[in-house]
Design a protein around this motif. Structure first.
Motif, PDB file in Angstrom:
ATOM      1  N   ASP A  52     -50.721  16.029 -17.334  1.00  0.00           N
ATOM      2  CA  ASP A  52     -51.512  14.878 -17.555  1.00  0.00           C
ATOM      3  C   ASP A  52     -52.402  14.644 -16.265  1.00  0.00           C
ATOM      4  OD1 ASP A  52     -50.783  14.065 -19.991  1.00  0.00           O
ATOM      5  OD2 ASP A  52     -49.060  12.973 -19.195  1.00  0.00           O
ATOM      6  N   VAL A  60     -55.474  11.780 -19.038  1.00  0.00           N
ATOM      7  CA  VAL A  60     -55.832  12.639 -20.082  1.00  0.00           C
ATOM      8  C   VAL A  60     -54.772  13.710 -20.132  1.00  0.00           C
ATOM      9  CG1 VAL A  60     -57.607  14.589 -20.624  1.00  0.00           C
ATOM     10  CG2 VAL A  60     -58.340  12.311 -19.381  1.00  0.00           C
ATOM     11  N   HIS A  61     -54.394  14.125 -21.417  1.00  0.00           N
ATOM     12  CA  HIS A  61     -53.133  14.869 -21.610  1.00  0.00           C
ATOM     13  C   HIS A  61     -54.070  16.325 -21.703  1.00  0.00           C
ATOM     14  CE1 HIS A  61     -49.474  16.342 -23.142  1.00  0.00           C
ATOM     15  NE2 HIS A  61     -49.875  17.008 -24.052  1.00  0.00           N
ATOM     16  N   THR A  62     -53.691  17.331 -21.070  1.00  0.00           N
ATOM     17  CA  THR A  62     -54.311  18.629 -20.823  1.00  0.00           C
ATOM     18  C   THR A  62     -53.394  19.576 -21.152  1.00  0.00           C
ATOM     19  OG1 THR A  62     -55.789  17.662 -19.299  1.00  0.00           O
ATOM     20  CG2 THR A  62     -55.752  20.177 -19.293  1.00  0.00           C
ATOM     21  N   THR A  63     -53.693  20.533 -21.849  1.00  0.00           N
ATOM     22  CA  THR A  63     -53.097  21.833 -22.418  1.00  0.00           C
ATOM     23  C   THR A  63     -53.966  23.007 -22.117  1.00  0.00           C
ATOM     24  OG1 THR A  63     -51.978  20.796 -24.260  1.00  0.00           O
ATOM     25  CG2 THR A  63     -51.818  23.306 -23.996  1.00  0.00           C
ATOM     26  N   ILE A  73     -58.684  25.369 -23.172  1.00  0.00           N
ATOM     27  CA  ILE A  73     -58.458  24.048 -22.337  1.00  0.00           C
ATOM     28  C   ILE A  73     -58.594  22.978 -23.356  1.00  0.00           C
ATOM     29  CG2 ILE A  73     -59.063  22.364 -20.776  1.00  0.00           C
ATOM     30  CD1 ILE A  73     -60.060  24.473 -18.868  1.00  0.00           C
ATOM     31  N   THR A  74     -57.483  22.266 -23.694  1.00  0.00           N
ATOM     32  CA  THR A  74     -57.524  21.122 -24.686  1.00  0.00           C
ATOM     33  C   THR A  74     -57.436  19.783 -23.994  1.00  0.00           C
ATOM     34  OG1 THR A  74     -56.896  22.575 -26.469  1.00  0.00           O
ATOM     35  CG2 THR A  74     -56.870  20.260 -26.979  1.00  0.00           C
ATOM     36  N   LYS A  75     -58.476  18.918 -24.017  1.00  0.00           N
ATOM     37  CA  LYS A  75     -58.132  17.633 -23.529  1.00  0.00           C
ATOM     38  C   LYS A  75     -57.978  16.601 -24.371  1.00  0.00           C
ATOM     39  CE  LYS A  75     -60.283  18.495 -18.998  1.00  0.00           C
ATOM     40  NZ  LYS A  75     -61.282  17.961 -18.221  1.00  0.00           N
ATOM     41  N   ASN A  76     -56.908  15.622 -24.432  1.00  0.00           N
ATOM     42  CA  ASN A  76     -56.820  14.571 -25.357  1.00  0.00           C
ATOM     43  C   ASN A  76     -56.534  13.265 -24.411  1.00  0.00           C
ATOM     44  OD1 ASN A  76     -56.807  15.600 -27.949  1.00  0.00           O
ATOM     45  ND2 ASN A  76     -54.938  16.750 -27.031  1.00  0.00           N
ATOM     46  N   SER A  77     -57.451  12.281 -24.916  1.00  0.00           N
ATOM     47  CA  SER A  77     -57.194  10.782 -24.279  1.00  0.00           C
ATOM     48  C   SER A  77     -57.617  10.052 -25.237  1.00  0.00           C
ATOM     49  CB  SER A  77     -58.313  10.729 -22.869  1.00  0.00           C
ATOM     50  OG  SER A  77     -59.560  10.490 -23.318  1.00  0.00           O
ATOM     51  N   LYS A  81     -61.540  13.789 -27.281  1.00  0.00           N
ATOM     52  CA  LYS A  81     -60.775  14.935 -27.523  1.00  0.00           C
ATOM     53  C   LYS A  81     -61.863  16.124 -27.515  1.00  0.00           C
ATOM     54  CE  LYS A  81     -58.055  17.604 -30.573  1.00  0.00           C
ATOM     55  NZ  LYS A  81     -57.120  17.459 -31.679  1.00  0.00           N
ATOM     56  N   HIS A  83     -61.827  20.642 -27.065  1.00  0.00           N
ATOM     57  CA  HIS A  83     -61.310  22.056 -26.997  1.00  0.00           C
ATOM     58  C   HIS A  83     -62.428  22.819 -26.301  1.00  0.00           C
ATOM     59  CE1 HIS A  83     -58.567  25.097 -28.304  1.00  0.00           C
ATOM     60  NE2 HIS A  83     -59.488  25.865 -28.412  1.00  0.00           N
TER      61      HIS A  83
END
Length: 156
Positions: A52, A60-63, A73-77, A81, A83
């Motif tokens: 995060d 932002v939760h990042t994978t 890279i995937t970012k979710n907030s 969102k 990808h």
């Protein structure tokens, strides 16, 4: 018959993620650096890092997903969102979903270098970004993922 499970494939390890980003715009260069703790695991031959980061008032939760010579890279907030995929000399189009609606984004990866050893994964990518078919600029991201060997390594 049950498949053999490689324990390396299911173990999660705490890591330090150092992200350095440079944005080359029309008139100047902006640089950002963040260091956060995250989690690393390997599954089906792919490396994953989850962490995060703070962006403004949002978390932002990042994978990160690393597979061969490709980075995703995937970012979710709460605000949006996205990808993104990076592979050298290739373009990737995606939609950036925000509370105000979706924007089309395109990335052209000029350079992608991924290297690793038993304690660290290093990633460097240089890419051009466009939004709704308008060129935004060139960005460079460097990501260092380091295994925490001693809990005293990080002072957050």
């Amino acid at each position: 018959m049950n498949p053999v499970i490689d324990m390396e494939d299911v173990m999660t390890k705490e890591v330090i993620v150092k992200i350095t980003g440079s944005e080359y715009g029309v008139s100047e260069r902006e640089q950002v650096e963040q260091v956060v703790k995250g989690n690393y695991y390997k599954k089906n031959g792919k490396d994953f890092v989850i962490y995060d980061v703070a962006e403004g008032e949002e978390t932002v939760h990042t994978t990160l997903k690393i597979e061969g010579e490709q980075l995703e890279i995937t970012k979710n907030s709460g605000a949006g969102k996205v990808h993104m995929k990076f592979k050298q000399e290739e373009s990737f189009s995606t939609m950036y979903h925000t509370v105000a609606g979706a924007l089309e984004m395109e990335f052209f990866t000029r350079k992608l270098v991924i290297s690793s050893d038993e304690n660290c994964i290093s990633i460097k990518t240089l890419y051009e970004i466009s939004m709704n078919q308008v060129e935004i600029g060139t960005r460079e991201i460097r990501i260092e993922i380091e295994k925490i060997i001693n809990s005293n390594v990080v002072n957050n």
